[in-house]
Design a protein around this motif. Structure first.
Motif: not given
Length: 123
Positions: A63-66, A59-61, A48-53, A73-74
């Motif tokens: 780190m940016v979210y954090c 890793v970058i996403l 369900v949760l979308r993340t890059p493949t 993110s969860w």
């Protein structure tokens, strides 16, 4: 699931204990126990949760979210699941609702802190 008693919701649980908690729920159905705790391999996280493949983008996403929000993110999804369960139990009937956080690792600690002073679910 009669109209009396209590509702128990397991909000947080180490992944290695989750299977046993769900088995306990099935074995003692009269307890009215729900489990909103999850793990990285469950349907919500895996499908369900979308993340890059591509792993580097993940890793970058992350780190940016954090960095921007100051949390993993969860956590937003977990808070939504817990809030929804609290509201639905309260809307359906006026019974005691026990929220359980089973001690575990760092993710369990983050979740458990949401019930302490200054947490989203603090009373």
């Amino acid at each position: 699931r009669g109209g009396r008693g209590v509702v128990v919701t397991v909000c947080s649980c180490p992944a290695e204990e989750l299977h046993d908690v769900k088995a306990l729920r099935c074995r003692f159905q009269q307890l009215r126990m729900d489990v909103v705790a999850g793990e990285s391999s469950d349907k919500l996280h895996a499908e369900v949760l979308r993340t890059p493949t591509f792993w580097l983008f993940k890793v970058i996403l992350s780190m940016v979210y954090c960095t921007i929000l100051g949390e993993r993110s969860w956590m937003n999804v977990w808070r939504a699941k817990v809030a929804s369960k609290i509201e639905s139990v309260g809307d359906l009937q006026a019974v005691p609702h026990i929220l359980v956080c089973i001690h575990g690792g760092p993710a369990c600690d983050l979740e458990r802190h949401q019930f302490r002073r200054n947490g989203v679910f603090a009373t």
